[in-house]
Every structure is written in C-alpha cells, then in structure tokens.
Enzyme design. Structure first.
Site, PDB file in Angstrom:
ATOM      1  N   GLY A  22       0.788  -1.227   0.000  1.00 43.10           N
ATOM      2  CA  GLY A  22       0.000   0.000   0.000  1.00 43.10           C
ATOM      3  C   GLY A  22       0.819   1.275   0.000  1.00 43.10           C
TER       4      GLY A  22
ATOM      5  N   CYS B  37     -28.430  -9.008 -15.573  1.00 42.54           N
ATOM      6  CA  CYS B  37     -27.815  -8.723 -16.866  1.00 42.54           C
ATOM      7  C   CYS B  37     -28.795  -9.089 -17.978  1.00 42.54           C
ATOM      8  CB  CYS B  37     -26.516  -9.506 -17.021  1.00 42.54           C
ATOM      9  SG  CYS B  37     -25.809  -9.402 -18.679  1.00 42.54           S
TER      10      CYS B  37
ATOM     11  N   CYS C 277     -26.955 -12.234 -20.039  1.00 47.01           N
ATOM     12  CA  CYS C 277     -26.656 -13.543 -19.432  1.00 47.01           C
ATOM     13  C   CYS C 277     -27.454 -13.787 -18.157  1.00 47.01           C
ATOM     14  CB  CYS C 277     -25.154 -13.669 -19.148  1.00 47.01           C
ATOM     15  SG  CYS C 277     -24.608 -12.737 -17.711  1.00 47.01           S
TER      16      CYS C 277
ATOM     17  N   CYS D  31     -23.566  -6.958 -18.113  1.00 47.93           N
ATOM     18  CA  CYS D  31     -22.325  -7.118 -17.353  1.00 47.93           C
ATOM     19  C   CYS D  31     -21.256  -6.205 -17.937  1.00 47.93           C
ATOM     20  CB  CYS D  31     -21.813  -8.552 -17.453  1.00 47.93           C
ATOM     21  SG  CYS D  31     -22.861  -9.781 -16.686  1.00 47.93           S
TER      22      CYS D  31
ATOM     23  N   CYS E 198     -19.588 -12.396 -18.973  1.00 45.75           N
ATOM     24  CA  CYS E 198     -20.900 -12.463 -19.618  1.00 45.75           C
ATOM     25  C   CYS E 198     -20.887 -13.515 -20.735  1.00 45.75           C
ATOM     26  CB  CYS E 198     -21.258 -11.086 -20.183  1.00 45.75           C
ATOM     27  SG  CYS E 198     -23.003 -10.859 -20.553  1.00 45.75           S
TER      28      CYS E 198
END
Lengths: 258, 280
Positions: free
Chosen positions: B30, B239, B242, B264, B270
């Site tokens: 980080g 979605c 899908c 998606c 997807c």
C-alpha cells in the site's frame, strides 16, 4: 521543577538573525492555571508560545511537559509523531484567526469531530452526539451543526474553534489572542465563555494577549515581556495593581480607565 | 513481432529500475514508491503507468489480458493488447482464467483470480489524501505517521449530507492495517475482491510516477464507521444478456423512449455464462 508542574521552561533563548526574540525566559505552569503573557507587539509573546508548544525549536534552554501519567518529556526532544499526537489529544491550540484552524469546507459537526476521528473514534452516531453537546456548550445553535463554517459569523467561528479544540478534553491549551479581531460585545461574551469552560474543565492555559483587561479577567498569573525578556511576573492583580518595572507601569497606565 | 524494439518496448535498465521499485512496493503493501516514469507511446491518462508495470513484469511465456471498464473490446484494451503482441510477441487472451497477467482500467474481473496471476491497475491519482490535503509534503507526513483521521472526516461529511458514504469508485482502503491506499477508480463494488486475493496486485501511476502493490493474501479493508459499515452498491437488475444477478452492470441507453439495457461490464464473464447456456 516541582513535582506537580504541568509545563516548565528554563532559559529559553531564540534569535532570528540579529533580532533576539527570546532571551533566557523561565516559565512555570501548574495544572488548571491560566498564565497570561502580555507585552507590546514584537516583544516575543507569540514566539514564546510557539517554542513552548514545540512548534519552534529554541537556540538554548529547555521546556518540560508532564504527561497524565506523571512522566516528564523534553518538548523539543520528543519524537515528532509523539508531539503531533500530543497536539491532537492532551494539548490544544486556539489561534487568533479561526479560519486558520478550522476546515471551512467541512460542516461544523465535522470540524468538532475531527480530533475524535484522529484519535480513532469510528462511531458516527457517537461522534455526532459529542459534537452536538460541544456546540451546545459553546452556545452555537445545534441546528447549525450541519452548516459550513463559512456561513458563520466571526464570533461563532471562534466559539467553534474552541469547541473543536476542547472536544478531546486537553489539559493544556495555548491561546494566541483568542478574542482579537472581534467587536467589543462579542469579545465580552467570548471572554465569559472561555472563563467558564476553563474553570469547569480545569484546563491550564497559556494565553498570549496584548490586552491587559483580558489578562485581568482570565489569568491567575501574568508575565510581562519586553524585547524577548520577562521583565515582571506574578499574580495578575498584584502585577497590574502595583507594577514595579517601569515598562509594566507604562503598560498599565496606557490602558484607558472605563 | 516488430523488430527494432527491445522485448516489451522498454530497455532492460528501465525494466530493472521498475522491478526494483515494485519489490519495494510489495515489501511495504500500500505504500507509494516513486519511480522514473518514461514517456510511453500513448497519452497520460490512457494507462502509461500500467503499461510500464506490465512491460517490466512481462515474460516470454506470459499470457496477457487487457480490460478497460471490464471490456476486452474497447479501444484502450485493444490497443495495449496489440502493443504487447507486437513489441513482445506474447500470447494474448480475453479469457480471465487463461491469463497470467491482466492489465486493467476501472474493474477487477468477476471471475475470482487465482494464485500465480498478476493484475496490473492503471492509476490516475495514487494519493488518496490529495483531495483533502493539498500539500504533498504534509500528505507524505500523514502516511509516515499513519494519521488518517482526515479521511474519516470526509466519510463523516458524506453521511451527514447524503445519509450514506457517496464515494462510488476509488473508495479508499486500508492495506495490511497500515497504509491508506487508493484502489484506482474501480467501483466500490470491486473493493472486496482486493481483500485476501491470491493474485499479486500491482498499481502504476504514469503521470504521478508512483507504484504500489498489494501482495497475495493481504488484508484490505474499505474505510467505514462502526455504525455505518461499508456496503456494496449495484444496479438492482439482472444482466440483459446472461441473466447474472451478482455482476457489476453497465447501463446502456437503447433508444430515445427511455429504454435501457443492463449488461455485465465484464465481457468475458458475460460471454462465458452465455456459452454455458444462461440467458437474459
């Protein structure tokens, strides 16, 4: 230093080039005591405040601070993280211009809560309750809690700064001309507020002011400075009623009697 | 493979410099590490940081996937994929599970990453404190001393004004309990995928010339309050292609009558679902 002194300084000296801002200044502060530093502008009052609070490093001399556990710390030998932590918790600093200390883009409640969050408080509702309580104590309408400070008057801003500083219950607060730049009626109200809070909470205060009437109202003891030296010190009433040093006599006699 | 360029465009000494910075970044999860960012043949803001990190870690046998907003077929993704196909001759793919290195802008693939994979993020603003603390020196000091109370002031303000934290992307995180980090502009929806990921996560900011990293299996927590915990936000739809109800959705306006299609944003996810027989 005595066993119960909160802050003690010995032989503080600091020069800015050829200007001797401080020359061998000694000072002692006991818990719950208000010490006023008075003198004309350029006499080294604010420099002394900056040195005592660790913001400036002196050329010579030492300042000791006693933490709540009774351990002594040399203010200028303390590691920076520790000093910064101290400034966020056990110490406070009230500036003359509240706009220098406040975050003007953050609501009043957020300003008061900042020190709590800096100390690790992570409960939103708890922070709000404390902030609300403090706004109430400094006589700011709690309905203004979610307003930005830029919509506040000068007196309200200064009261907000005081709430923001005292929220962590510091034992020692440095104040630099806390009521300067405000009109006279607001000054009176603010003085009254500071006096009440300081007495209620038992806070020790180092107060820099050029205004002798402020010193007389708030301070237990007084130090008179001239050209970086302490020319006279003692109990406030004693020094102001019976000044010994010619400079103090001049200061006292120059105040208009109301 | 185009001749006239070193493998993966950058010269070996530059790659070595970037790898050194990456090693430091991995060692301090980080923490932002400065590096000598080079001019790349694409504009700042298009992934100059990510592309340099990818160039530095790319090997001859790697399989590269590049996504932009989750999609493999957008300009930025296509261009960067072709860039490395030409300058390094590496294999490329659009399938998340086949890739060994994934360079990404704005998303983390829906398919969970596995150990051994590297994901490279393109980062515009590496400093999470930049909007709160204008001084770079002061921000560095705050990182050094782990003084992150200010970030909570920002969250406090959000809750006060909107009733909830309104940060929907680039939601700040604490890495390994020590460093505050900007996760790049991924949606807050993706933040939990950063936590304890088996993959190595590398971040590159080209304009700001900063690198940082999250090693595998590192704790990554989104900032929140005890009484206002971090929560996922997602469009409340399935979605349209899908039928997935767990993926991050893009809203597509389909006509001027107010019709909308939610799909998606991860095109590979997807497509894989549709091949498996799912439909919207």
């Amino acid at each position: 230093m005595a066993d119960d002194t909160l802050l003690a300084a010995r032989g503080l000296s600091l020069a800015f080039g050829r200007v001797q801002a401080l020359a061998g200044v000694d000072a002692d502060l006991w818990p719950g005591e208000v010490l006023a530093i008075v003198g004309e502008s350029g006499s080294g009052k604010t420099t002394l405040l900056d040195v005592l609070s660790g913001r400036l490093r002196p050329d010579a001399g030492v300042a000791w601070y006693r933490d709540p556990d009774g351990a002594l710390h040399d203010v200028h030998a303390m590691p920076q993280p520790k000093l910064r932590a101290l400034h966020r918790s056990d110490w406070g600093f009230v500036r003359q211009n509240p706009r220098d200390a406040l975050r003007l883009g953050v609501t009043a409640g957020g300003n008061v809560g900042e020190r709590l969050m800096a100390q690790g408080n992570r409960h939103y509702g708890g922070i709000r309750d404390v902030a609300e309580n403090w706004l109430h104590r400094v006589e700011i309408d709690t309905a203004r809690m979610d307003d930005l400070p830029r919509t506040f008057s000068g007196g309200m801003l200064q009261r907000l700064q005081i709430a923001r500083t005292l929220v962590t219950h510091p034992r020692l607060v440095f104040m630099d001309e806390p009521i300067g730049g405000l009109d006279v009626s607001v000054q009176a109200r603010l003085l009254d507020l500071i006096r009440t809070l300081v007495a209620q909470l038992g806070i020790a205060v180092v107060l820099v002011t050029h205004d002798l009437s402020v010193a007389r109202l708030l301070a237990h003891r007084i130090m008179v400075m001239q050209r970086g030296r302490v020319v006279e010190s003692g109990l406030t009433d004693q020094v102001l009623d019976d000044p010994h040093h010619p400079y103090t006599q001049l200061l006292v006699s120059s105040v208009l009697q109301a | 493979m185009t001749t006239g360029y070193n493998f993966a465009y950058l010269d070996e000494q530059t790659k070595r410099m970037i790898r050194r910075a990456l090693l430091k970044a991995v060692a301090i999860p980080g923490h932002q590490v400065p590096f000598g960012g080079r001019e790349m043949p694409l504009p700042y803001g298009w992934g100059t940081g990510g592309i340099q990190v990818t160039a530095a870690v790319l090997g001859q046998h790697d399989v590269l996937k590049v996504i932009d907003q989750g999609a493999d077929d957008t300009t930025n993704a296509v261009s960067i994929r072709r860039f490395f196909a030409r300058t390094a001759g590496v294999a490329t793919t659009t399938v998340t599970t086949e890739a060994s290195i994934i360079q990404t802008r704005h998303r983390i693939p829906e398919t969970p990453l596995r150990a051994g994979q590297i994901i490279v993020y393109q980062v515009p603003l590496p400093e999470p404190l930049s909007k709160l603390e204008p001084s770079r020196a002061e921000a560095a000091r705050m990182h050094a001393l782990a003084e992150y109370g200010l970030m909570h002031v920002k969250l406090y303000e959000d809750i006060t004004r909107f009733g909830h934290v309104s940060i929907s992307y680039d939601y700040p995180v604490m890495v390994n309990g020590r460093h505050l980090m900007s996760p790049s502009p991924i949606p807050a929806f993706d933040n939990p995928k950063l936590h304890m990921s088996p993959a190595l996560q590398l971040f590159g900011a080209g304009r700001e010339k900063r690198l940082y990293a999250i090693p595998p299996w590192t704790e990554v927590r989104s900032l929140d309050f005890d009484d206002h915990p971090f929560r996922l936000t997602r469009a409340p739809h399935e979605c349209g292609l899908c039928g997935a109800d767990d993926s991050y959705l893009d809203e597509v306006v389909t006509d001027d009558q107010g019709s909308r299609l939610y799909v998606c944003s991860d095109t590979d996810y997807c497509a894989t679902r549709r091949e498996a027989g799912h439909g919207g």
